[in-house]
Motif scaffolding. Structure first.
Motif, PDB file in Angstrom:
ATOM      1  N   CYS A  42       0.818  -1.219   0.000  1.00  0.00           N
ATOM      2  CA  CYS A  42       0.000   0.000   0.000  1.00  0.00           C
ATOM      3  C   CYS A  42       0.848   1.265   0.000  1.00  0.00           C
ATOM      4  N   TYR A  56      -2.341   6.255  -2.799  1.00  0.00           N
ATOM      5  CA  TYR A  56      -3.590   6.269  -2.061  1.00  0.00           C
ATOM      6  C   TYR A  56      -4.184   7.684  -2.032  1.00  0.00           C
ATOM      7  N   TYR A  59      -5.303   3.738  -6.898  1.00  0.00           N
ATOM      8  CA  TYR A  59      -4.534   2.498  -6.938  1.00  0.00           C
ATOM      9  C   TYR A  59      -4.599   1.918  -8.349  1.00  0.00           C
ATOM     10  N   GLN A  66      -0.802  -3.495  -6.388  1.00  0.00           N
ATOM     11  CA  GLN A  66      -1.368  -2.826  -5.221  1.00  0.00           C
ATOM     12  C   GLN A  66      -2.572  -3.594  -4.676  1.00  0.00           C
TER      13      GLN A  66
END
Length: 647
Positions: A42, A56, A59, A66
């Motif tokens: 992430c 973020y 994605y 991801q």
């Protein structure tokens, strides 16, 4: 009293200690139940091409780079519908069923600039093939965008095509197939007059509205060449969308330091914590919680020792002082401030009360007064005329103010008034709108004497009826969040310099999700004479967007009656007006405006549509989409509805 003070302090200390232990144990349990994952996935920054950095809440959705796996379940680190496809170094965001190329992502102000991929690949004069459909997570930021309207493949023999108004410009591009036999046109949306637009809908095969950046549209370099290749250059620069990091289930997760995770069906699955733990709601570190316990114990103990001697003398004083203070404080301001902070990304500019006083010259020019406040004329610092509504102080937790800001901030339509700014300072609240020089519809369409200079022709009234219908259709279906107005009446329909109608005053409006059809309301709302039966009595059904349809129907029937000034007649005054006009439909239409045939057709359409809209049961009323279709159809195709009046 001394024993009471000691007991009270000891009780508070015990409660604090128990609270620290509860938080620690609850956080550990929630984390244990959530599983673990690889946080590096992430946290990874990915570039698509040289310009677009994907991180973020966006994605990559077309690779596994991801995607995290928690207890065997696949999750994405990011918001729903913000998955980006990286295709040959081009970042693609899907809006509805169409591809839009991501030009820039600005995480500072939570905006993403995108352009229609078809427009980017369509040469100097691209053909826009569809309108824009937004998912729930994205909105149009106001007032950064504007739009242009395309009229494609029009009948070259139609009068409006042979003599178009100057602001509707022919597209002079040879890349359009048969562009001379079936010409196409383009116009800046702010320039489009609803009266002219109505004539184009029936002679062109397709009408498409495309958003774009407002500062480019007003640039003469592009505006002056819209009919040539100017519109293509503007479309290629794209338009802005925004996301709200404070909205939805993500907020608490992100505040706790985590990232939201969603499944392949865009369902919220939980919070992904930075230390590799997955929680069902929020994150919390075990070490930090134990540290918090130690600090909490020390603080509580210190407080007990430090204030033990003072407790006896100050307990009673502080108790009564706190009680009186809480009674004197208004709960309204904190509620409004909390609401504004949560939705800050969607709102227009906030002004101080002193700035509002300066813009209105200390509220010297009063335009009118209503149930919720007084409206004053003013000017922005750049000279733009404005209308400032200074709201009255009500003990309603600021609900009317929040309704207005929340509703209009989500809209961008030629038939909905534009909110330019607002003010909240202490007990002072104000809303700043674009100025409407012709005032409200009530001024023109509801005079007791139709021969006054303020009366409007039947053609003008019909154009206004179409504009209002389109505005309501947009509120009910075109917005990212559906809006039901609940107070449609002539006083709340404003007219600009060209008599284009704009729906205003959203103080009673309700927001609902796209899939919701029934709305929960706390008591009757609206204005007597325009309120739908189901709003004040559930025996007629549930309140919904059809409640606005009823109000719209009553309004256009009243427009018809007021224009002919027949309400003073003895025959009418003894009977419910819609029932009277139902019984005298044919005769009334024939006598409209000296028996002109074209006028009679317009009047007949308005009456029949109005009667359909005021059917007692909501399910028997048309939607506003259907109303727009009926207004644009032939009068011969409209059937008279069955009688449906309260006896």
């Amino acid at each position: 009293m001394r024993r009471y003070g000691l007991a009270l302090l000891g009780s508070h200390a015990s409660h604090l200690l128990l609270l620290f232990w509860f938080i620690a144990s609850d956080g550990e349990g929630a984390t244990a139940a959530g599983g673990t994952y690889d946080d590096a996935i992430c946290a990874r920054l990915i570039f698509c091409g040289e310009q677009v950095e994907i991180k973020y809440p966006f994605y990559l959705s077309n690779t596994t780079d991801q995607v995290v796996v928690v207890d065997g379940n696949t999750r994405y680190c990011g918001y729903p519908w913000l998955g980006i496809i990286c295709d040959h170094d081009r970042a693609i965001l899907r809006l509805g069923n169409y591809n839009y190329t991501v030009l820039e992502i600005n995480h500072g102000n939570h905006t993403v600039t995108v352009a229609d991929s078809d427009a980017l690949d369509g040469g100097d004069c691209p053909r826009v093939k569809h309108n824009v459909t937004l998912p729930e997570v994205l909105t149009f930021p106001s007032p950064g965008n504007d739009s242009i309207t395309f009229f494609f493949d029009c009948n070259s023999t139609a009068n409006v095509v042979l003599r178009p108004p100057p602001y509707i410009r022919p597209i002079n591009c040879s890349s359009f197939v048969d562009f001379q036999l079936w010409p196409s046109f383009v116009a800046a949306q702010p320039d489009v007059d609803v009266r002219d637009e109505r004539g184009w809908l029936g002679v062109c095969k397709e009408v498409v509205v495309a958003p774009l950046l407002k500062d480019l549209l007003v640039n003469e370099k592009y505006y002056g060449k819209l009919g040539d290749d100017g519109y293509g250059a503007v479309l290629k620069r794209g338009f802005q969308l925004s996301w709200d990091p404070m909205a939805g289930m993500c907020h608490e997760c992100e505040v706790s330091g985590g990232r939201c995770s969603y499944g392949t069906k865009n369902e919220f699955l939980g919070c992904l914590c930075s230390d590799g733990r997955a929680s069902s709601s929020t994150c919390g570190s075990k070490k930090s919680k134990k540290k918090a316990i130690a600090i909490g114990v020390s603080v509580v103990s210190g407080v007990i020792l430090l204030f033990l001697l003072l407790m006896c003398t100050l307990c009673v004083k502080k108790f009564w002082h706190g009680l009186l203070s809480s009674m004197g404080k208004s709960k309204e301001a904190p509620n409004i401030e909390s609401f504004l902070q949560k939705h800050e990304a969607q709102h227009p500019k906030r002004y101080s009360y002193s700035e509002v006083k300066t813009m209105t010259k200390s509220f010297s020019h009063k335009l009118g007064q209503g149930g919720f406040g007084t409206v004053y004329m003013g000017k922005m610092p750049n000279g733009k005329p404005i209308a400032v509504k200074l709201l009255k102080s009500y003990k309603d937790d600021g609900q009317e103010f929040m309704n207005e800001v929340a509703s209009i901030s989500r809209t961008s339509h030629v038939n909905v008034v534009t909110l330019l700014g607002y003010c909240i300072q202490g007990s002072k609240r104000a809303l700043i709108y674009e100025f409407m020089p012709n005032g409200s519809l009530e001024r023109f369409a509801f005079r007791p004497n139709s021969e006054t200079e303020d009366s409007l022709s039947w053609e003008k009234l019909f154009d206004i009826a179409i504009g209002i219908a389109r505005g309501l259709e947009y509120l009910h279906r075109g917005c990212n969040t559906r809006i039901v107005h609940f107070d449609i009446k002539p006083h709340n329909i404003l007219l600009d310099q060209d008599f284009c109608p704009k729906i205003s005053d959203f103080g009673l409006a309700k927001l609902c999700k796209q899939k919701e059809s029934i709305i929960s309301i706390d008591g009757a709302r609206g204005t007597i004479g325009y309120i739908a039966p189901e709003v004040f009595s559930k025996q007629f059904g549930d309140a919904s967007s059809k409640s606005d349809v009823y109000s719209y129907g009553m309004m256009i029937l009243e427009m018809v009656g007021a224009r002919k000034n027949i309400s003073a007649s003895a025959d009418v005054s003894s009977k419910y007006f819609p029932q009277w006009i139902y019984e005298h439909l044919e005769g009334y239409c024939v006598t409209a405006n000296e028996i002109r045939l074209d006028t009679s057709v317009l009047v007949r359409k308005m009456i029949i549509i109005g009667l359909w809209c005021i059917q007692l049961l909501p399910n028997n009323r048309p939607s506003m989409t259907r109303v727009v279709e009926m207004l644009q159809s032939s009068a011969d195709d409209l059937k008279i509805p069955p009688q449906s009046f309260l006896s």
